[in-house]
Motif scaffolding. Structure first.
Motif, PDB file in Angstrom:
ATOM      1  N   HIS A 197      44.356  50.043  42.253  1.00 32.24           N
ATOM      2  CA  HIS A 197      44.443  50.762  40.979  1.00 32.24           C
ATOM      3  C   HIS A 197      45.768  50.456  40.281  1.00 32.24           C
ATOM      4  N   TYR A 198      46.837  50.414  41.048  1.00 29.63           N
ATOM      5  CA  TYR A 198      48.172  50.108  40.528  1.00 29.63           C
ATOM      6  C   TYR A 198      48.201  48.707  39.913  1.00 29.63           C
ATOM      7  N   MET A 199      47.603  47.741  40.606  1.00 30.95           N
ATOM      8  CA  MET A 199      47.534  46.374  40.091  1.00 30.95           C
ATOM      9  C   MET A 199      46.752  46.314  38.780  1.00 30.95           C
ATOM     10  N   GLU A 200      45.618  47.000  38.742  1.00 38.90           N
ATOM     11  CA  GLU A 200      44.786  46.989  37.537  1.00 38.90           C
ATOM     12  C   GLU A 200      45.518  47.614  36.354  1.00 38.90           C
ATOM     13  N   GLU A 201      46.197  48.710  36.617  1.00 37.48           N
ATOM     14  CA  GLU A 201      46.913  49.393  35.543  1.00 37.48           C
ATOM     15  C   GLU A 201      48.049  48.531  34.993  1.00 37.48           C
ATOM     16  N   HIS A 202      48.739  47.828  35.869  1.00 38.03           N
ATOM     17  CA  HIS A 202      49.900  47.047  35.440  1.00 38.03           C
ATOM     18  C   HIS A 202      49.519  45.704  34.812  1.00 38.03           C
ATOM     19  N   THR A 203      48.358  45.169  35.160  1.00 35.25           N
ATOM     20  CA  THR A 203      47.952  43.878  34.595  1.00 35.25           C
ATOM     21  C   THR A 203      46.972  44.024  33.435  1.00 35.25           C
ATOM     22  N   GLY A 204      46.281  45.155  33.374  1.00 34.29           N
ATOM     23  CA  GLY A 204      45.261  45.342  32.353  1.00 34.29           C
ATOM     24  C   GLY A 204      43.993  44.560  32.631  1.00 34.29           C
ATOM     25  N   CYS A 205      43.875  44.020  33.841  1.00 30.35           N
ATOM     26  CA  CYS A 205      42.700  43.220  34.212  1.00 30.35           C
ATOM     27  C   CYS A 205      41.832  43.983  35.215  1.00 30.35           C
ATOM     28  N   ARG A 206      40.540  43.680  35.163  1.00 30.13           N
ATOM     29  CA  ARG A 206      39.598  44.322  36.071  1.00 30.13           C
ATOM     30  C   ARG A 206      38.661  43.274  36.655  1.00 30.13           C
ATOM     31  N   GLY A 207      38.097  43.569  37.805  1.00 28.77           N
ATOM     32  CA  GLY A 207      37.073  42.728  38.396  1.00 28.77           C
ATOM     33  C   GLY A 207      37.493  41.277  38.529  1.00 28.77           C
ATOM     34  N   LYS A 208      36.620  40.364  38.086  1.00 29.44           N
ATOM     35  CA  LYS A 208      36.848  38.930  38.267  1.00 29.44           C
ATOM     36  C   LYS A 208      37.959  38.367  37.385  1.00 29.44           C
ATOM     37  N   GLU A 209      38.504  39.200  36.497  1.00 26.27           N
ATOM     38  CA  GLU A 209      39.662  38.773  35.711  1.00 26.27           C
ATOM     39  C   GLU A 209      40.930  38.766  36.565  1.00 26.27           C
ATOM     40  N   LEU A 210      40.868  39.461  37.704  1.00 25.73           N
ATOM     41  CA  LEU A 210      42.033  39.643  38.567  1.00 25.73           C
ATOM     42  C   LEU A 210      41.826  38.884  39.875  1.00 25.73           C
ATOM     43  N   CYS A 211      42.878  38.198  40.326  1.00 28.48           N
ATOM     44  CA  CYS A 211      42.800  37.459  41.594  1.00 28.48           C
ATOM     45  C   CYS A 211      44.046  37.745  42.420  1.00 28.48           C
TER      46      CYS A 211
END
Length: 270
Positions: A197-211
């Motif tokens: 959740h912390y990673m998603e919040e800080h990058t603004g990316c979700r799912g396959k947008e994030l690696c």
């Protein structure tokens, strides 16, 4: 898995979240291919940030270390497990005092957030990767746990890789506390859902947008397990290829190092 199949797995990635120890460097030795990877990420219109489970230092210490290695980034791109647990504690234990088993860096991070530090009469215990660990600290922590105080672990890593080998990390220290008290801390670094959740919040990316990219199955890769987030295991640190066969946690892609991930990004340009 062919190069094309690997590329298809990462084709939709907008942001790479990179582990540090064993992924971009070992100890004070930057891998020779790291900077080229970061340059390729930027050139292909993608972004990156770092996330380390190593709770023995703070963001500024890591920014200075990266600077010494020739990598300069904004503070917002340096994510650390300390931030994950501090956010949660401020929301779930407001106004309460902590007993921190950690380095001066970790203690200072608590002070900067306005969290009171105490010893014997603390409301809860936080166990970090404490390279300044003493027997006295362990005694106080175990006494508090036996008195019914909750204990939280910053990161579950058993070992920290260095250029000279592995050294005991927070997970090993937590095992010692459990052996004495029967209580294992709840952990907040990778692979905790708190961290994803912390990673998603800080990058603004979700799912396959994030690696997420890292060298450990049970932290770096497991944080993405059961989600659409892409995971790349690099074999430049703790994990060997045969370890994957024995593990229930499987990465989406296995690469020998960031050098191979760079090759995949170039393949996608053709």
């Amino acid at each position: 898995m062919t190069q094309r199949e690997k590329w298809e797995k990462i084709a939709g990635v907008k942001t790479f979240v990179l582990d540090m120890d064993g992924t971009i460097y070992l100890g004070e030795q930057l891998f020779p291919y790291t900077i080229e990877f970061l340059q390729t990420v930027r050139r292909t219109g993608r972004d990156f940030c770092f996330f380390t489970n190593n709770s023995s230092k703070n963001e500024e210490a890591y920014l200075q270390k990266l600077h010494r290695m020739g990598i300069d980034i904004e503070k917002e791109k340096m994510l650390i497990s300390n931030g994950v647990i501090l956010d949660w504690l401020q929301e779930n234990h407001p106004g309460e005092a902590a007993y921190v088993v950690g380095t001066p860096y970790l203690e200072e991070a608590f002070r900067q957030r306005g969290i009171l530090l105490k010893r014997e009469d603390a409301d809860y215990v936080v166990l970090g990767f404490d390279t300044t660990l003493t027997y006295e600290k362990l005694v106080i922590a175990c006494d508090l746990v036996r008195a019914g105080k909750p204990i939280y672990g910053v990161n579950p890593d058993l070992n920290c890789p260095t250029e000279t080998g592995f050294i005991p990390d927070c997970g090993s220290m937590a095992a010692l506390v459990k052996a004495s008290t029967g209580v294992m801390p709840e952990f907040f670094g990778k692979p905790s859902p708190h961290t994803l959740h912390y990673m998603e919040e800080h990058t603004g990316c979700r799912g396959k947008e994030l690696c997420v990219i890292g060298d450990r199955l049970y932290t770096d890769i497991k944080v993405a397990d059961g989600t659409d987030v892409v995971s790349i295991l690099v074999l430049s640190g703790e994990t060997h290829r045969e370890d994957v066969e024995k593990s229930e946690t499987k990465p989406d892609v296995i690469c020998r190092s960031l050098e191979e991930v760079t090759e995949l990004l170039r393949y996608g340009e053709n």
